[in-house]
Design an enzyme around this catalytic site. Structure first.
Site, PDB file in Angstrom:
ATOM      1  N   GLU A 108    -104.069 -36.340 -72.545  1.00 47.10           N
ATOM      2  CA  GLU A 108    -105.355 -36.326 -73.248  1.00 47.10           C
ATOM      3  C   GLU A 108    -106.446 -35.580 -72.477  1.00 47.10           C
ATOM      4  OE1 GLU A 108    -106.148 -40.375 -74.473  1.00 47.10           O
ATOM      5  OE2 GLU A 108    -104.500 -40.304 -75.928  1.00 47.10           O
ATOM      6  N   GLU A 137     -97.106 -39.203 -77.716  1.00 46.10           N
ATOM      7  CA  GLU A 137     -97.581 -40.591 -77.611  1.00 46.10           C
ATOM      8  C   GLU A 137     -98.198 -41.077 -78.900  1.00 46.10           C
ATOM      9  OE1 GLU A 137    -100.219 -41.660 -74.277  1.00 46.10           O
ATOM     10  OE2 GLU A 137    -101.197 -43.029 -75.673  1.00 46.10           O
TER      11      GLU A 137
END
Length: 486
Positions: free
Chosen positions: A234, A337
């Site tokens: 991220e 994810e």
């Protein structure tokens, strides 16, 4: 002499035509196969059916479909990306919860995920030093050690590596494993903190690149082969947990000038590098920036993504994934994810959590994704442990007070894909005639085919499944998912 030349030309022409004819027959061989029957497996809300064998259905010659009928059309001759695997992450939280369970429940969990009698996971993700699903923040080096002289992964030897080894053994000795960092050590960052964003300082680019290499080398020395890595989990999110910001150009330059060359130098040039590893919303910008640079792109296997773009109120941006595949067809896509946030023990059996998996997997695969990775494979009765209280759901929870394993519907929805689609499979053209059903199809290397169909409505649906010019009649209950094997 002239006759000899004519003979040679005729010989070449005849062989070219014969070769073309053979290729043509090969391309069309799938439609000529006579299908006899299909086996159906089902998971449905408000029933006890969980990956239940519902018996066989008969195929027969198909007729012209009608607009009044709901149909799914499969063209076995039209094939797309190859499948690399489905799996989940073994984190510190998963491993520490696992260690607190009774031995029989440990054995049950490993079999549930990694055996052919379970849902047969074929890939695994783990993290480089700490993430939010760790008991605390930690690294593998002493503070300020730019040369990495103190590098040591002994922390992972207590819980995480033993659990990973058990998973690999149960999977038959081979499990495609990739790794991701959440943050460089604090001394390498602009904010001097592993948490709350910040960025990697240019003076530490080479040191941080070497850190990945050392991690891979240490794990492989312990007989855990590493298939690949993502550059940063991220990279556009400033989180209260471990996080680090890379702009698209910063990530491009890091892989091009530091990480890629370092892995090559360390004899790890065969490791598959995944960029982005964040949500679908900005995926096209990241892919365009990195993959249009040939010096960066040569090190990159593909682009990774998550499903959390819905935090903005947006619907999932599945089409963005497809646009990346359309623009860069020679690069791969990996869902790296996803989990259901905001843990609540009263919602262990909350059906929309499972449907989020089914909808995402069907749409991500149909948009070119080659592999799909859930987040934690196991969490405890609090949705942790997590050192910043970011508690979430897992497909299976282990209650460390009672030793009980709690299977959520998400486990079974994932299993409708992972149990029946095997590495090396190829996606096959699949289209539903109405929006009330979602479907995807894969052809395994042994030519067996699996079509996964999902009904998100509150009504039972009758439909026709056309495979080439043959058809079988099927029903799917309300709020259900089924896998059709043939």
């Amino acid at each position: 002499m002239k006759n000899t030349i004519y003979f040679l030309l005729a010989f070449i022409f005849f062989n070219a035509c014969a070769s073309k004819s053979i290729d043509s027959r090969k391309e069309n061989q799938y439609l000529s196969i006579t299908l006899k029957e299909a086996k159906v497996f089902l998971t449905a809300k408000d029933t006890d059916l969980r990956l239940a064998d519902m018996g066989n259905q008969i195929f027969e010659p198909g007729k012209q479909p009608l607009e009044t009928e709901l149909s799914i059309f499969i063209n076995p001759n039209k094939r797309f990306q190859k499948f690399v695997g489905i799996g989940g992450a073994i984190t510190d939280a998963s491993a520490e919860t696992f260690a607190k369970l009774p031995k029989d429940k440990q054995d049950e969990l490993i079999k549930a995920y990694y055996s052919v009698d379970g849902i047969n996971y074929s890939l695994l993700r783990t993290h480089i030093h700490s993430c939010d699903f760790s008991p605390n923040s930690y690294t593998y080096v002493a503070d300020g050690d730019k040369e990495l002289q103190t590098f040591n992964i002994s922390h992972d030897l207590e819980y995480r590596i033993p659990m990973m080894k058990r998973a690999i053994a149960e999977a038959g000795g081979e499990l495609m494993t990739y790794v991701s960092p959440w943050s460089p050590p604090a001394f390498m960052k602009s904010n001097g903190d592993m948490l709350k964003g910040g960025s990697l300082l240019p003076d530490y680019y080479d040191s941080w690149a070497l850190y990945y290499a050392k991690f891979i080398q240490e794990y492989e020395a312990l007989d855990i082969p590493i298939w690949g890595l993502t550059i940063q989990n991220e990279p556009m999110a400033t989180q209260r947990w471990e996080s680090c910001i890379y702009t698209a150009s910063q990530e491009r330059d890091f892989v091009k000038n530091h990480l890629g060359p370092t892995l090559q130098k360390e004899g790890l040039g065969d490791k598959n590098i995944i960029v982005w590893d964040h949500n679908r919303d900005l995926i096209t910008n990241r892919a365009n920036t990195i993959l249009e640079d040939p010096e960066a792109a040569k090190y990159v296997w593909g682009t990774g993504f998550h499903w959390y773009e819905t935090w903005t109120g947006s619907d999932p941006k599945f089409e963005n994934v497809g646009k990346v595949k359309e623009s860069f067809p020679d690069k791969q896509l990996m869902f790296t994810e996803g989990c259901n946030e905001n843990f609540d023990a009263a919602k262990y059996q909350y059906w929309p959590n499972a449907e989020r998996y089914g909808k995402s997997m069907i749409n991500d695969f149909n948009n070119g994704t080659a592999g799909w990775t859930d987040w934690n494979i196991l969490l405890d009765q609090t949705g942790g442990p997590n050192h910043v209280e970011n508690f979430c759901f897992a497909p299976i929870h282990g209650d460390t007070r009672t030793g009980e394993l709690i299977y959520t519907p998400s486990y079974y929805y994932i299993g409708h894909f992972s149990k029946f689609i095997r590495p090396g499979a190829q996606r096959v053209s699949t289209v539903a005639s109405r929006s009330t059903l979602m479907a995807t199809t894969w052809c395994n290397e042994d030519q067996s085919m699996a079509t996964i169909v999902m009904n998100e409505s509150d009504e039972e649906i009758t439909y026709k499944l056309y495979v080439g010019d043959q058809v079988t009649n099927l029903k799917i209950p309300a709020r259900a998912i089924q896998t059709v094997l043939y």
